[in-house]
Structure formats: C-alpha cells, structure tokens
Scaffold this active site. Structure first.
Site, mmCIF file in Angstrom:
data_model
loop_
_atom_site.group_PDB
_atom_site.id
_atom_site.type_symbol
_atom_site.label_atom_id
_atom_site.label_comp_id
_atom_site.label_asym_id
_atom_site.label_seq_id
_atom_site.Cartn_x
_atom_site.Cartn_y
_atom_site.Cartn_z
ATOM 1 N N GLU A 69 0.857 -1.186 0.000
ATOM 2 C CA GLU A 69 0.000 0.000 0.000
ATOM 3 C C GLU A 69 0.896 1.240 0.000
ATOM 4 O O GLU A 69 2.026 1.204 0.496
ATOM 5 C CB GLU A 69 -0.841 -0.061 1.274
ATOM 6 C CG GLU A 69 -2.198 0.467 1.385
ATOM 7 C CD GLU A 69 -2.936 1.261 0.357
ATOM 8 O OE1 GLU A 69 -2.415 1.603 -0.718
ATOM 9 O OE2 GLU A 69 -4.069 1.606 0.678
ATOM 10 N N ASP A 98 -1.589 10.902 -5.092
ATOM 11 C CA ASP A 98 -2.170 11.969 -5.907
ATOM 12 C C ASP A 98 -2.960 12.959 -5.073
ATOM 13 O O ASP A 98 -3.358 12.689 -3.940
ATOM 14 C CB ASP A 98 -3.131 11.362 -6.934
ATOM 15 C CG ASP A 98 -4.411 10.838 -6.283
ATOM 16 O OD1 ASP A 98 -4.309 10.000 -5.359
ATOM 17 O OD2 ASP A 98 -5.510 11.291 -6.659
ATOM 18 N N ASP A 102 -3.171 5.724 6.370
ATOM 19 C CA ASP A 102 -3.715 7.008 6.816
ATOM 20 C C ASP A 102 -4.774 6.705 7.877
ATOM 21 O O ASP A 102 -4.445 6.557 9.055
ATOM 22 C CB ASP A 102 -4.266 7.755 5.597
ATOM 23 C CG ASP A 102 -4.821 9.116 5.933
ATOM 24 O OD1 ASP A 102 -4.421 9.692 6.951
ATOM 25 O OD2 ASP A 102 -5.665 9.631 5.163
HETATM 26 P P1 IMP Z 1 -6.636 5.135 4.361
HETATM 27 O O1 IMP Z 1 -7.297 6.344 4.971
HETATM 28 O O2 IMP Z 1 -5.486 4.647 5.205
HETATM 29 O O3 IMP Z 1 -7.646 4.071 4.044
HETATM 30 O O4 IMP Z 1 -6.024 5.624 2.999
HETATM 31 C C1 IMP Z 1 -6.787 5.526 1.838
HETATM 32 C C2 IMP Z 1 -6.059 5.956 0.616
HETATM 33 O O5 IMP Z 1 -6.122 7.352 0.590
HETATM 34 C C3 IMP Z 1 -4.581 5.621 0.508
HETATM 35 O O6 IMP Z 1 -4.349 4.377 -0.041
HETATM 36 C C4 IMP Z 1 -4.118 6.716 -0.422
HETATM 37 O O7 IMP Z 1 -4.326 6.331 -1.758
HETATM 38 C C5 IMP Z 1 -5.022 7.866 -0.053
HETATM 39 N N1 IMP Z 1 -4.343 8.809 0.860
HETATM 40 C C6 IMP Z 1 -4.303 8.815 2.200
HETATM 41 N N2 IMP Z 1 -3.544 9.829 2.655
HETATM 42 C C7 IMP Z 1 -3.104 10.462 1.546
HETATM 43 C C8 IMP Z 1 -2.250 11.598 1.335
HETATM 44 O O8 IMP Z 1 -1.707 12.236 2.257
HETATM 45 N N3 IMP Z 1 -2.026 11.932 0.038
HETATM 46 C C9 IMP Z 1 -2.557 11.264 -1.019
HETATM 47 N N4 IMP Z 1 -3.342 10.205 -0.863
HETATM 48 C C10 IMP Z 1 -3.619 9.814 0.398
HETATM 49 MG MG MG Z 2 -4.143 4.090 -2.234
#
Ligand code: IMP
Ligand code: MG
Length: 180
Positions: free
Chosen positions: A99, A160, A103
């Site tokens: 991954e 992105d 986040d």
């Molecule tokens: P999650 O919130 O950990 O599920 O992250 C979901 C997805 O959001 C990640 O796989 C990234 O593609 C995108 N994402 C999370 N944080 C960032 C960031 O700071 N910049 C760009 N994409 C992000």
């Molecule tokens: Mg992603």
C-alpha cells in the site's frame, strides 16, 4: 512540473535508499527463491511496488486490488470501495500486500481482511508511508514501513491530489497543516 505551496518531505534518493533496505529485509525474511504473491493496492502503490519488486530475490507473482476511499478529496471517506480485478489464486500462498500510505488504515484493513478470506499460507503488509498522530487509525499489522510521517497531505511517487502529481519522483507536502 511546479507544485504550488509544497515542500519536499522525502527526496528521490532517500526514497530509493529506503526501498533498497526494505527489499533487503523482505529478502531476508523469506527462504531464498520462495514464492511470494505481491498484492499491490491501486493506484497509489504502483511506483513503490515496481521499484521494490525489482530488488526482490524471490519467485514473485503480482496481483492488484483496486480500492478507493478518497475520491479526489483531501479528507478520507470511511467507506472503502472495491473495483473488481482478477487476483492470482491466494490459497496456501505467501502474500505481501503493498500500500502507498497508512492514513485512516481503512483501505489496508479492507485489503488485509479480503486477502485473509482466501486462506493464504502467510500474509504480511508493506506500506511506504505511515501517518502518525491521527486519531482512530484502523488496527492492522504493519510489517514493513518505509517512513513514518507527520499528519500532512502528501503527493508524489504514486500519491495523488485529484489524480495529479503521481509521477513526481519524490514525496511532497501539499498543504501546510494537518489534514484533519
Ligand atoms: P486510508 O485512509 O489509510 O484508508 O487511505 C486511503 C487511501 O487514501 C490511501 O491508499 C491513499 O491512496 C489515499 N491517501 C491517504 N492519505 C493520503 C495523502 O496524504 N495523500 C494522497 N493520498 C492519500
Ligand atoms: Mg491508495
């Protein structure tokens, strides 16, 4: 390409050096020439996955999961959406989920639980970036982490903002404050 209001957080050479050491750790963990199914979460992890895989001395097979949780915004949506893609047969195989960033953790947890249901022999996770200082991050094993970063919105090297900036060879902070 010029990025407005951004600063470089991780340079291209720091990224590549860290990926080399991550590949070394992964090579050490598995038996020489062991089979490894790499499951890359689209689209953000593609740059990281290809650079990492080039340095794996293992019998690598690559599959993709297409998940979406942001849909172009800077704040996460809790619902993770899966777009169907054929995966290799995962049963009794060694899996490494790749991954771009941990986040909220919702995407990685979704991918982890989805893969686990296929009864792999082993399952590990590898994220390039893990955001620190966020509330309520989903609990999921983080076996390999490239860099722990502050809670900023970052772009580049696959990541992105509204589908832009993925091709930058470094990681830059797009905002100047926390993204919460
Ligand atoms: P999650 O919130 O950990 O599920 O992250 C979901 C997805 O959001 C990640 O796989 C990234 O593609 C995108 N994402 C999370 N944080 C960032 C960031 O700071 N910049 C760009 N994409 C992000
Ligand atoms: Mg992603």
């Amino acid at each position: 390409m010029q990025l407005p209001n951004s600063q470089i957080l991780i340079s291209e050479s720091d990224l590549q050096n860290r990926i080399t050491s991550l590949a070394h750790e992964i090579n050490q963990h598995y038996a020489q020439n062991a089979e490894l199914i790499v499951v890359s979460v689209l689209k953000g992890s593609v740059f990281f996955m290809t650079d990492l895989c080039k340095q794996l001395q293992l019998d690598v097979e690559i599959g993709f999961l297409f998940l979406s949780s942001y849909q172009g915004k800077m704040s996460p949506q809790t619902k993770v959406q899966l777009f169907d893609l054929p995966l290799p047969d995962l049963k009794n195989r060694n899996l490494l989920i790749i991954e771009d960033i941990y986040d909220s953790g919702a995407s990685l947890k979704y991918a982890y639980e989805l893969c686990l249901a296929f009864q792999p022999a082993s399952i590990k996770t590898c994220v390039l970036l893990a955001k620190q200082g966020k509330k309520n991050q989903a609990q999921v094993p983080l076996d390999y982490v490239g860099f722990h970063i502050p809670n900023h919105f970052v772009v580049g090297y696959g990541l992105d903002y509204q589908e832009k900036y993925r091709q930058l060879p470094y990681i830059a902070v797009l905002d100047n404050g926390s993204d919460e």
